[in-house]
Write an enzyme that holds these catalytic residues in place. Structure first.
Site, PDB file in Angstrom:
ATOM      1  N   PRO A 219       0.831  -1.203   0.000  1.00 14.09           N
ATOM      2  CA  PRO A 219       0.000   0.000   0.000  1.00 14.09           C
ATOM      3  C   PRO A 219       0.869   1.259   0.000  1.00 14.09           C
ATOM      4  O   PRO A 219       1.946   1.266   0.571  1.00 14.09           O
ATOM      5  CB  PRO A 219      -0.780  -0.088   1.316  1.00 14.09           C
ATOM      6  CG  PRO A 219      -0.611  -1.474   1.792  1.00 14.09           C
ATOM      7  CD  PRO A 219       0.637  -2.019   1.192  1.00 14.09           C
ATOM      8  N   GLY A 222       2.134   4.004  -4.815  1.00  8.64           N
ATOM      9  CA  GLY A 222       1.864   4.827  -5.998  1.00  8.64           C
ATOM     10  C   GLY A 222       1.295   4.076  -7.180  1.00  8.64           C
ATOM     11  O   GLY A 222       1.489   4.472  -8.324  1.00  8.64           O
ATOM     12  N   HIS A 439      16.780   2.924  29.925  1.00 10.52           N
ATOM     13  CA  HIS A 439      16.343   1.986  28.884  1.00 10.52           C
ATOM     14  C   HIS A 439      16.796   2.492  27.507  1.00 10.52           C
ATOM     15  O   HIS A 439      17.424   1.756  26.743  1.00 10.52           O
ATOM     16  CB  HIS A 439      14.809   1.834  28.943  1.00 10.52           C
ATOM     17  CG  HIS A 439      14.224   0.989  27.859  1.00 10.52           C
ATOM     18  ND1 HIS A 439      13.732  -0.277  28.084  1.00 10.52           N
ATOM     19  CD2 HIS A 439      14.044   1.219  26.535  1.00 10.52           C
ATOM     20  CE1 HIS A 439      13.271  -0.782  26.955  1.00 10.52           C
ATOM     21  NE2 HIS A 439      13.447   0.113  25.983  1.00 10.52           N
ATOM     22  N   GLU A 440      16.522   3.764  27.234  1.00  8.75           N
ATOM     23  CA  GLU A 440      16.875   4.301  25.918  1.00  8.75           C
ATOM     24  C   GLU A 440      18.386   4.362  25.725  1.00  8.75           C
ATOM     25  O   GLU A 440      18.892   4.021  24.655  1.00  8.75           O
ATOM     26  CB  GLU A 440      16.262   5.691  25.710  1.00  8.75           C
ATOM     27  CG  GLU A 440      14.728   5.721  25.697  1.00  8.75           C
ATOM     28  CD  GLU A 440      14.106   4.675  24.793  1.00  8.75           C
ATOM     29  OE1 GLU A 440      14.719   4.302  23.775  1.00  8.75           O
ATOM     30  OE2 GLU A 440      12.993   4.211  25.112  1.00  8.75           O
TER      31      GLU A 440
HETATM   32  C1  NHX Z   1       2.158   1.272  28.515  1.00  6.57           C
HETATM   33  N1  NHX Z   1       3.965   2.242  27.267  1.00  6.57           N
HETATM   34  O1  NHX Z   1       1.814   0.688  27.500  1.00  6.57           O
HETATM   35  C2  NHX Z   1       3.156   2.374  28.440  1.00  6.57           C
HETATM   36  C3  NHX Z   1       2.482   3.693  28.366  1.00  6.57           C
HETATM   37  C4  NHX Z   1      10.292   0.902  28.209  1.00  6.57           C
HETATM   38  C5  NHX Z   1      10.973   3.223  28.435  1.00  6.57           C
HETATM   39  N2  NHX Z   1       1.670   0.964  29.675  1.00  6.57           N
HETATM   40  O2  NHX Z   1      11.263   0.250  23.823  1.00  6.57           O
HETATM   41  O3  NHX Z   1       7.471   3.131  25.458  1.00  6.57           O
HETATM   42  O4  NHX Z   1       5.263   0.601  28.055  1.00  6.57           O
HETATM   43  O5  NHX Z   1      13.155   1.907  23.314  1.00  6.57           O
HETATM   44  C6  NHX Z   1       5.963   1.984  18.955  1.00  6.57           C
HETATM   45  C7  NHX Z   1       7.185   1.718  19.556  1.00  6.57           C
HETATM   46  C8  NHX Z   1       3.740   0.909  23.028  1.00  6.57           C
HETATM   47  C9  NHX Z   1       4.795   1.828  19.668  1.00  6.57           C
HETATM   48  C10 NHX Z   1       7.224   1.318  20.848  1.00  6.57           C
HETATM   49  C11 NHX Z   1       3.680   1.313  21.708  1.00  6.57           C
HETATM   50  C12 NHX Z   1       6.100   0.742  22.882  1.00  6.57           C
HETATM   51  C13 NHX Z   1       9.596   1.859  24.027  1.00  6.57           C
HETATM   52  C14 NHX Z   1       4.970   0.184  25.014  1.00  6.57           C
HETATM   53  C15 NHX Z   1      10.154   2.511  26.300  1.00  6.57           C
HETATM   54  N3  NHX Z   1      11.863   2.265  23.465  1.00  6.57           N
HETATM   55  N4  NHX Z   1       6.968   1.038  25.862  1.00  6.57           N
HETATM   56  C16 NHX Z   1      10.963   1.385  23.766  1.00  6.57           C
HETATM   57  C17 NHX Z   1       7.821   2.011  25.628  1.00  6.57           C
HETATM   58  C18 NHX Z   1       4.948   1.336  27.163  1.00  6.57           C
HETATM   59  C19 NHX Z   1       4.936   0.607  23.608  1.00  6.57           C
HETATM   60  C20 NHX Z   1       4.829   1.433  20.970  1.00  6.57           C
HETATM   61  C21 NHX Z   1       6.048   1.162  21.565  1.00  6.57           C
HETATM   62  C22 NHX Z   1      10.005   2.303  27.759  1.00  6.57           C
HETATM   63  C23 NHX Z   1       9.262   1.629  25.454  1.00  6.57           C
HETATM   64  C24 NHX Z   1       5.583   1.271  25.820  1.00  6.57           C
HETATM   65 ZN    ZN Z   2      13.175  -0.078  24.119  1.00  7.90          ZN
END
Ligand code: NHX
Ligand code: ZN
Length: 629
Positions: A219, A222, A439-440
């Site tokens: 998708p 183009g 973590h990051e």
């Molecule tokens: C939750 N979010 O779901 C909370 C709000 C571990 C520091 N209760 O690995 O943000 O736990 O390196 C795209 C990409 C959800 C969409 C990552 C949707 C991750 C992301 C879960 C960082 N960065 N985890 C990471 C994180 C979370 C989530 C996403 C996504 C954290 C980690 C989200």
């Molecule tokens: Zn991560």
């Protein structure tokens, strides 16, 4: 069309017929059966008939007598009426003459309600007929058009005829120069343009003119744009219709619409007929399923019949688009139908840059913009995604009240399209913020130490896609192959976030779920598709279901093999975790330094990170010397 023709068409229109029919019926209703031949006579004449014993019966209504004679000749009325002159003696006389008599209340005058009632019932009947005929017309898959059918003039009702809404005809101004990064697809389509322009050139050597081509790809790449460009380059009309539009409403309307589409196309030939999402009608006819399947098969059969039916020299070329070519019926792909298959792939890095350039032409860009930077950061992005990035950048620039798009706008827009917008309002406790930062930095530090794709950005500002933070890597060159080591490195970076949490806080959080999912997917691919596990060997235990869609897998493994696969996946991920943990332990001070910096600043760019690590190295080397002093 002149006025006379228009009037004739109006007269022949079945609606006029229906209205007239209704009017007659209404009239008949009103008169209501009083159409027997009757004759009004004088009262004296009635008395004479009574005296002569000619009266059989009499009905009295108010002051009117309705007289039925005992017998009447052929040319004589069957009923006489008369006005009563003096009613008093009448009963006695009737009894004396032995005539049957009775009284009747006068008929009610016809009320408005009656008219409304009969009109609405007629309307209902009309609708009923309309509905029945439309179903009948639609189910009929044979017969060229409505006129030849048994209903004659009913063609004018427009049953099953598509209106402009069902497919869209345009004279498009799109050209091949508007399509970037699809050189191979364009090359295949240039021939089709030439065929549309000079069909004679091909027929004179006896070459069969192709009737259709299938644009296949993910998708947003183009496909529609390419089809439009073919029409634009050839200077011919472009019929657009979506396959899903054929398979709705009543059973059989799909077939009628296909028929109509080709009728209209024939009138405008040479032209391009573009059927988007052709898999909606072109699915394999497997004879299973109920109801709707019948409908789809009829529609598909009609499409096949139309494609076989039209004269290729007329210059109708049908372009179909799909991202699920595997499920198409083989009949659709036979020679003389969609026999050409034109892949429209996701753009590579160079293609992405070209696409960005095409879209940048339409926007006011600040001087010295580096579009390659955007292309580097967006592996796997489609043309539509890239267009979206540039548009978001332009919107951001307007929001800030500037007149041209800057590099900063572009970088922000890239982040926005990849991860959503910043959720600045989200409240996160200091402890959790710390975990997120470590973590990051875990991801970023392991990526840096591997020396692969450079880190572009680290952020702990939460995003609307649900991520609390992310680390972005962007390689300046793209690989067509990934080595086992590349993939192992990728696994290490993915699990490094969790490793950092464990190392620093001696616990772990649910936040790593997305990292774990991605690592698991890579490990599975390594084992079941890429032959990178010695235990499993070179076996394809998984196959990709829809290569052009999300890459989901179908497993062919036996239960025993599946258990082995999972053990292998676990081994790969555990190894990666150990590796990441080792790197983080060896660089614990850098990890601390970077994480604290990130906590303070919320964002770190790749360059900043490299600089911070360099500085840290120097002080680390100085420390023992300081201690000696
Ligand atoms: C939750 N979010 O779901 C909370 C709000 C571990 C520091 N209760 O690995 O943000 O736990 O390196 C795209 C990409 C959800 C969409 C990552 C949707 C991750 C992301 C879960 C960082 N960065 N985890 C990471 C994180 C979370 C989530 C996403 C996504 C954290 C980690 C989200
Ligand atoms: Zn991560």
């Amino acid at each position: 069309m002149n006025a006379k023709d228009g009037f004739r068409k109006f007269l022949h229109s079945p609606w006029v017929f229906l209205v007239l029919f209704a009017a007659v019926l209404l009239l008949v209703n009103l008169i209501g059966g009083t159409n027997n031949y009757s004759m009004e006579i004088n009262y004296s004449e009635f008395l004479k008939m009574l005296d002569e014993g000619e009266v059989a019966s009499v009905v009295v209504t108010n002051d009117t007598l309705t007289i039925t004679p005992k017998s009447h000749g052929i040319n004589q009325p069957a009923i006489y009426t008369t006005k009563v002159v003096n009613n008093d003696a009448l009963v006695g006389e009737l009894r004396a003459a032995n005539v049957e008599f009775s009284a009747k209340t006068p008929a009610q005058p016809i009320s408005i309600l009656d008219i409304v009632m009969s009109a609405s019932s007629l309307l209902l009947m009309g609708l009923m007929i309309y509905w029945l005929v439309s179903i009948w017309r639609a189910t009929r898959s044979k017969g060229e058009n409505g006129k030849s059918s048994g209903l004659g003039g009913f063609g004018g009702f427009g049953f099953g005829k598509s209106t402009a809404k069902q497919f869209d005809v345009q004279n498009t101004t799109t050209r091949f120069t508007d399509v970037a990064g699809q050189d191979e697809a364009k090359e295949s389509l240039i021939e089709i343009v030439d065929i549309l322009k000079n069909p004679g050139k091909y027929t004179s050597v006896g070459a069969e003119i192709p009737k259709g081509a299938l644009l296949v790809g993910p998708p947003g790449t183009g496909k529609t744009l390419l089809a439009k460009a073919v029409a634009g380059e050839a200077g011919c009309p472009f019929f657009f219709v979506s396959g899903s539009a054929f398979v709705e409403m009543f059973v059989g309307t799909g077939a009628a619409r296909v028929r109509d589409l080709f009728q209209q196309a024939a009138k405008k030939a040479p032209c391009i007929v573009f059927i988007d999402e052709i898999d909606a009608i072109g699915k394999k006819r497997d004879g299973t399923g109920l109801g709707s399947n019948d409908e789809r098969e009829q529609t598909l059969n009609q499409l096949l019949a139309e494609m076989d039916g039209f004269d290729p020299e007329k210059g109708i070329i049908v372009l179909g688009a799909t991202n699920r070519p595997e499920i198409l019926d083989k009949a659709l792909l036979r020679p003389g139908r969609f026999d050409r298959r034109i892949p429209v792939e996701l753009p590579d890095m160079k293609g992405r840059e070209e696409i960005l350039q095409v879209h940048a032409r339409k926007k006011t860009m600040a001087p010295g913009i580096n579009l390659k930077r955007v292309a580097d950061a967006t592996p796997g992005a489609s043309g539509a995604d890239l267009a979206n990035i540039l548009n978001e950048a332009a919107l951001a620039c307007v929001r800030d009240g500037r007149s041209s798009v800057t590099q900063a706008d572009l970088d922000k827009a890239t982040e926005y399209v990849l991860a959503g917008s910043e959720k600045k309002s989200m409240v996160i406790s200091p402890e959790e913020k710390r975990i997120i930062a470590y973590h990051e930095i875990g991801h970023a530090l392991v990526a840096l130490k591997q020396g692969g794709a450079p880190v572009r950005k680290i952020t702990i500002i939460p995003r609307t896609n649900g991520a609390l933070g992310f680390t972005m890597q962007a390689d300046e060159q793209e690989h067509v192959l990934q080595t086992k080591e590349d993939l192992k490195n990728r696994l290490q970076v993915l699990v490094a976030g969790r490793a950092a949490e464990e190392l620093m806080f001696e616990t772990c959080t649910s936040g790593a779920s997305n990292d774990i999912e991605r690592a698991t997917a890579i490990a599975r691919n390594m084992v079941t598709r890429f032959g990178m596990s010695d235990t499993i060997g070179l076996m394809a235990l998984d196959t990709v279901v829809d290569p052009y869609l999300d890459g989901s897998l179908k497993s062919n493994a036996s239960e025993e093999a599946a258990a082995k696969v999972e053990a292998e996946m676990k081994r790969l991920i555990s190894e990666a975790y150990e590796g990441a943990m080792k790197v983080l332990k060896e660089n614990a001070s850098t990890l601390n330094h970077l994480a604290e910096y990130l906590l303070m600043h919320e964002n770190i760019t790749g360059e900043e990170m490299v600089q911070l690590v360099e500085e840290e190295k120097k002080t680390a080397v100085m420390e023992p010397a300081d201690a000696a002093m």
